[in-house]
Design a protein around this motif. Sequence first.
Motif, PDB file in Angstrom:
ATOM      1  N   SER A   3       0.853  -1.116   0.006  1.00 17.13           N
ATOM      2  CA  SER A   3      -0.165  -0.116  -0.009  1.00 17.13           C
ATOM      3  C   SER A   3       0.999   1.290  -0.086  1.00 17.13           C
ATOM      4  O   SER A   3       2.084   1.369   0.516  1.00 17.13           O
ATOM      5  CB  SER A   3      -0.745   0.180   1.188  1.00 17.13           C
ATOM      6  OG  SER A   3      -0.003  -0.027   2.433  1.00 17.13           O
ATOM      7  N   PHE A   4       0.457   2.258  -0.716  1.00 16.61           N
ATOM      8  CA  PHE A   4       1.010   3.573  -0.438  1.00 16.61           C
ATOM      9  C   PHE A   4      -0.154   4.412   0.219  1.00 16.61           C
ATOM     10  O   PHE A   4      -1.369   4.567  -0.206  1.00 16.61           O
ATOM     11  CB  PHE A   4       1.130   4.219  -1.829  1.00 16.61           C
ATOM     12  CG  PHE A   4       1.780   5.543  -1.949  1.00 16.61           C
ATOM     13  CD1 PHE A   4       3.084   5.765  -2.397  1.00 16.61           C
ATOM     14  CD2 PHE A   4       1.045   6.636  -1.844  1.00 16.61           C
ATOM     15  CE1 PHE A   4       3.696   6.895  -2.582  1.00 16.61           C
ATOM     16  CE2 PHE A   4       1.682   7.748  -1.642  1.00 16.61           C
ATOM     17  CZ  PHE A   4       3.145   8.043  -2.086  1.00 16.61           C
ATOM     18  N   VAL A   5       0.337   5.241   1.314  1.00 19.19           N
ATOM     19  CA  VAL A   5      -0.626   5.934   2.300  1.00 19.19           C
ATOM     20  C   VAL A   5      -0.414   7.415   2.088  1.00 19.19           C
ATOM     21  O   VAL A   5       0.541   7.973   1.966  1.00 19.19           O
ATOM     22  CB  VAL A   5      -0.306   5.380   3.754  1.00 19.19           C
ATOM     23  CG1 VAL A   5      -0.711   4.092   3.763  1.00 19.19           C
ATOM     24  CG2 VAL A   5       1.151   5.574   4.171  1.00 19.19           C
ATOM     25  N   ASP A   6      -1.395   7.931   2.189  1.00 20.85           N
ATOM     26  CA  ASP A   6      -1.509   9.513   2.218  1.00 20.85           C
ATOM     27  C   ASP A   6      -1.169  10.006   3.624  1.00 20.85           C
ATOM     28  O   ASP A   6      -1.250   9.231   4.375  1.00 20.85           O
ATOM     29  CB  ASP A   6      -2.898   9.953   1.767  1.00 20.85           C
ATOM     30  CG  ASP A   6      -2.908  11.434   1.453  1.00 20.85           C
ATOM     31  OD1 ASP A   6      -1.867  12.256   1.396  1.00 20.85           O
ATOM     32  OD2 ASP A   6      -4.267  12.055   1.270  1.00 20.85           O
ATOM     33  N   THR A   7      -1.005  11.202   3.686  1.00 17.27           N
ATOM     34  CA  THR A   7      -0.402  11.860   5.065  1.00 17.27           C
ATOM     35  C   THR A   7      -1.486  11.659   5.980  1.00 17.27           C
ATOM     36  O   THR A   7      -0.922  11.285   7.068  1.00 17.27           O
ATOM     37  CB  THR A   7      -0.181  13.299   4.794  1.00 17.27           C
ATOM     38  OG1 THR A   7       0.589  13.610   3.762  1.00 17.27           O
ATOM     39  CG2 THR A   7       0.721  13.865   5.896  1.00 17.27           C
ATOM     40  N   ASN A   8      -2.734  11.725   5.932  1.00 14.46           N
ATOM     41  CA  ASN A   8      -3.646  11.476   6.971  1.00 14.46           C
ATOM     42  C   ASN A   8      -3.697  10.194   7.596  1.00 14.46           C
ATOM     43  O   ASN A   8      -3.940  10.220   8.622  1.00 14.46           O
ATOM     44  CB  ASN A   8      -5.070  12.057   6.441  1.00 14.46           C
ATOM     45  CG  ASN A   8      -5.402  11.556   5.126  1.00 14.46           C
ATOM     46  OD1 ASN A   8      -5.336  10.180   4.673  1.00 14.46           O
ATOM     47  ND2 ASN A   8      -5.761  12.222   4.164  1.00 14.46           N
ATOM     48  N   ASN A  33       3.812  -4.454   3.273  1.00 11.89           N
ATOM     49  CA  ASN A  33       4.637  -3.345   2.953  1.00 11.89           C
ATOM     50  C   ASN A  33       3.829  -2.096   2.657  1.00 11.89           C
ATOM     51  O   ASN A  33       2.896  -2.017   1.965  1.00 11.89           O
ATOM     52  CB  ASN A  33       5.414  -3.690   1.430  1.00 11.89           C
ATOM     53  CG  ASN A  33       6.280  -5.008   1.803  1.00 11.89           C
ATOM     54  OD1 ASN A  33       6.945  -5.109   2.516  1.00 11.89           O
ATOM     55  ND2 ASN A  33       5.769  -5.830   0.595  1.00 11.89           N
ATOM     56  N   ILE A  34       4.285  -1.049   3.375  1.00 11.33           N
ATOM     57  CA  ILE A  34       3.645   0.288   3.404  1.00 11.33           C
ATOM     58  C   ILE A  34       4.608   1.391   2.703  1.00 11.33           C
ATOM     59  O   ILE A  34       6.069   1.292   3.321  1.00 11.33           O
ATOM     60  CB  ILE A  34       3.148   0.674   4.861  1.00 11.33           C
ATOM     61  CG1 ILE A  34       1.985  -0.527   5.332  1.00 11.33           C
ATOM     62  CG2 ILE A  34       2.485   1.812   4.632  1.00 11.33           C
ATOM     63  CD1 ILE A  34       1.476  -0.172   6.489  1.00 11.33           C
ATOM     64  N   TYR A  35       4.323   2.151   1.876  1.00 13.87           N
ATOM     65  CA  TYR A  35       4.975   2.942   1.396  1.00 13.87           C
ATOM     66  C   TYR A  35       4.520   4.423   1.570  1.00 13.87           C
ATOM     67  O   TYR A  35       3.270   4.616   1.520  1.00 13.87           O
ATOM     68  CB  TYR A  35       5.261   2.837  -0.238  1.00 13.87           C
ATOM     69  CG  TYR A  35       5.897   1.479  -0.660  1.00 13.87           C
ATOM     70  CD1 TYR A  35       7.342   1.245  -0.580  1.00 13.87           C
ATOM     71  CD2 TYR A  35       5.099   0.234  -0.806  1.00 13.87           C
ATOM     72  CE1 TYR A  35       7.751   0.120  -1.012  1.00 13.87           C
ATOM     73  CE2 TYR A  35       5.663  -1.060  -0.993  1.00 13.87           C
ATOM     74  CZ  TYR A  35       7.080  -0.950  -1.044  1.00 13.87           C
ATOM     75  OH  TYR A  35       7.630  -2.305  -1.124  1.00 13.87           O
ATOM     76  N   THR A 144      10.161   4.497   2.103  1.00 18.66           N
ATOM     77  CA  THR A 144      10.086   5.844   0.990  1.00 18.66           C
ATOM     78  C   THR A 144      10.142   5.194  -0.269  1.00 18.66           C
ATOM     79  O   THR A 144      11.240   4.658  -0.593  1.00 18.66           O
ATOM     80  CB  THR A 144      11.118   6.722   1.650  1.00 18.66           C
ATOM     81  OG1 THR A 144      10.890   7.018   2.801  1.00 18.66           O
ATOM     82  CG2 THR A 144      10.848   7.883   0.742  1.00 18.66           C
ATOM     83  N   THR A 145       9.482   5.649  -1.150  1.00 21.18           N
ATOM     84  CA  THR A 145       9.462   5.425  -2.687  1.00 21.18           C
ATOM     85  C   THR A 145      10.661   6.298  -3.492  1.00 21.18           C
ATOM     86  O   THR A 145      11.005   7.411  -2.941  1.00 21.18           O
ATOM     87  CB  THR A 145       8.323   5.746  -3.325  1.00 21.18           C
ATOM     88  OG1 THR A 145       7.879   7.084  -3.221  1.00 21.18           O
ATOM     89  CG2 THR A 145       7.223   4.924  -2.733  1.00 21.18           C
ATOM     90  N   PRO A 146      11.244   5.805  -4.404  1.00 19.00           N
ATOM     91  CA  PRO A 146      12.310   6.578  -5.282  1.00 19.00           C
ATOM     92  C   PRO A 146      11.698   7.760  -5.605  1.00 19.00           C
ATOM     93  O   PRO A 146      10.427   7.956  -5.817  1.00 19.00           O
ATOM     94  CB  PRO A 146      12.517   5.416  -6.433  1.00 19.00           C
ATOM     95  CG  PRO A 146      12.177   4.281  -5.912  1.00 19.00           C
ATOM     96  CD  PRO A 146      10.752   4.456  -5.100  1.00 19.00           C
ATOM     97  N   LYS A 147      12.617   8.832  -5.532  1.00 21.23           N
ATOM     98  CA  LYS A 147      12.080  10.027  -5.999  1.00 21.23           C
ATOM     99  C   LYS A 147      11.499  10.435  -7.594  1.00 21.23           C
ATOM    100  O   LYS A 147      12.053   9.690  -8.439  1.00 21.23           O
ATOM    101  CB  LYS A 147      13.225  11.200  -6.095  1.00 21.23           C
ATOM    102  CG  LYS A 147      12.953  12.503  -6.161  1.00 21.23           C
ATOM    103  CD  LYS A 147      14.247  13.521  -6.205  1.00 21.23           C
ATOM    104  CE  LYS A 147      13.817  15.098  -6.628  1.00 21.23           C
ATOM    105  NZ  LYS A 147      15.015  15.870  -6.280  1.00 21.23           N
TER     106      LYS A 147
END
Length: 217
Positions: A3-8, A33-35, A144-147
């Motif tokens: 998953s990719f999570v938003d800030t909230n 796995n959380i990104y 953290t994902t690649p830039k």
Amino acid sequence: MNSFVDTNVPISYCFNLDPFNRKSETIFKKYQNIYWSNTVLNEFKKTLNNKKNALRKFYTEFLIHLKKCSHFYEHQIEEYISSLKMSKKSLKHFKTSLILFWQIYIEERFPQIEMVKRSVEDLLIELNIIPYKNRKKLIEIIKTTPKRIESYENLLNKINELGVHYPDNEILLDAYDFNMNYCKALDFITFDLKCYEAASEIREFLFNEAKGIYDFW
């Protein structure tokens, strides 16, 4: 599961008085796995401090109010909140926080005023400890994902047209870039309604699923 999570999502995890705290805990238990991206990480750090400071200010003023009272019961929350000079959004936010405070910290239906004051004092101490303890835990867990290099201007225009503003529009692009180039089976998770709708409706997004507040209990 990825998953990719938003800030909230991580912000809700850090504060037990956040209405979505339990939902965020469920997310961190469910996914292997959380990104997040650097955009999310930077906003997370800033938002955590701002939210902590806002809560400290609110409960410090609430404690001052309690010291003038002979009693304070749960049914008085609405009256107290209504007496404050704040925006409607802030009033709603702090009313929810105060209701959760009552559920978590107050054990009696009609508590003595001294008990309520001690509970607020305990909360003020915890606000200097628990959010930062949880922040450390999350930074160790979340990857953290690649830039992102690509700007994806056409996709950004579609996101903006749906009323999604900075930094959520950039966060969606970060998730899209990571999904397309590094992690194909990826859920995008946000507690923001407009961001969720954009992730769900824009056909270019190929997330495994877009998930929002109603997908977790």
